[in-house]
Design a protein around this motif. Structure first.
Motif, PDB file in Angstrom:
ATOM      1  N   GLY A  54      35.966  44.540  41.560  1.00  0.00           N
ATOM      2  CA  GLY A  54      36.850  45.700  41.692  1.00  0.00           C
ATOM      3  C   GLY A  54      36.394  46.699  42.735  1.00  0.00           C
ATOM      4  N   GLY A  55      35.899  46.222  43.858  1.00  0.00           N
ATOM      5  CA  GLY A  55      35.431  47.109  44.920  1.00  0.00           C
ATOM      6  C   GLY A  55      33.973  47.513  44.779  1.00  0.00           C
ATOM      7  N   VAL A  80      28.590  39.197  47.360  1.00  0.00           N
ATOM      8  CA  VAL A  80      29.347  37.959  47.474  1.00  0.00           C
ATOM      9  C   VAL A  80      30.718  38.185  46.848  1.00  0.00           C
ATOM     10  N   GLY A  81      31.759  37.860  47.613  1.00  0.00           N
ATOM     11  CA  GLY A  81      33.112  38.072  47.121  1.00  0.00           C
ATOM     12  C   GLY A  81      34.023  36.914  47.436  1.00  0.00           C
ATOM     13  N   SER A 124      37.220  37.763  32.359  1.00  0.00           N
ATOM     14  CA  SER A 124      37.477  37.785  33.803  1.00  0.00           C
ATOM     15  C   SER A 124      38.639  36.875  34.171  1.00  0.00           C
ATOM     16  N   ARG A 125      38.701  35.690  33.547  1.00  0.00           N
ATOM     17  CA  ARG A 125      39.824  34.773  33.797  1.00  0.00           C
ATOM     18  C   ARG A 125      41.144  35.415  33.398  1.00  0.00           C
ATOM     19  N   LEU A 126      41.144  36.073  32.234  1.00  0.00           N
ATOM     20  CA  LEU A 126      42.370  36.737  31.765  1.00  0.00           C
ATOM     21  C   LEU A 126      42.785  37.851  32.712  1.00  0.00           C
ATOM     22  N   MET A 127      41.808  38.621  33.182  1.00  0.00           N
ATOM     23  CA  MET A 127      42.097  39.699  34.119  1.00  0.00           C
ATOM     24  C   MET A 127      42.718  39.133  35.401  1.00  0.00           C
TER      25      MET A 127
END
Length: 173
Positions: A54-55, A80-81, A124-127
């Motif tokens: 998220g930044g 890492v993104g 995280s997957r749900l988000m």
């Protein structure tokens, strides 16, 4: 120069980059949970790697909380993104994680990783699913938004050892 590479990885991309850097630099490589219990006094260079969230950069608060006690050490952060390195939003987003005085003490780098839904924790997957659904539902999507939907709808890996070169050059300076 005695160097340690500390990393926090959720799906494996940051760990991979940390291992590449440590191997090439002849450095110790420690997972964040192990490193935060250890003194960094013996090291002349401290490299911290976290994933983009998220930044922000995961677990960066720990690193920043120690900057003042690491005076005289070379301090490096890599993030890492999921974005390609060419994304013009990457550099400004990275810099927002640091104050001007911190940027004078720390060098920051970006390494593109990817998305690994199979290793991602359920929240995280749900988000991500909600974010994709929201993007798909948006009327009048921009070209960039349409491309983003395609890219983040499935796992992908854009990591490459070549992206550690700037970090290694910094350590040699």
């Amino acid at each position: 120069m005695k160097t340690v590479v500390i990393y926090n990885s959720q799906t494996g991309f940051t760990k991979r980059y940390a291992q590449w850097i440590a191997e090439a630099a002849g450095a110790d490589c420690l997972e964040f949970s192990e490193a935060k219990k250890k003194s960094m006094a013996e090291y002349e260079a401290i490299v911290f790697g976290g994933w983009a969230c998220g930044g922000g950069i995961s677990k960066l608060g720990w690193f920043k909380g120690n900057i003042d006690q690491w005076t005289g050490k070379k301090l490096v952060v890599f993030c890492v993104g999921a974005s390609p390195i060419e994304n013009p939003e990457v550099e400004p987003a990275l810099k927002k994680n640091f104050t001007e005085p911190e940027l004078e003490k720390v060098r920051i780098f970006y390494c593109p990783g990817g998305m690994n839904y199979e290793k991602m924790p359920v929240p995280s997957r749900l988000m991500m699913r909600m974010f994709i659904k929201m993007l798909k539902a948006k009327k009048d999507k921009t070209e960039a938004e349409q491309e983003m939907i395609k890219v983040i709808s499935a796992s992908y890996d854009i990591s490459d050892k070549k992206y550690v070169e700037p970090v290694l050059e910094c350590l040699k300076e």
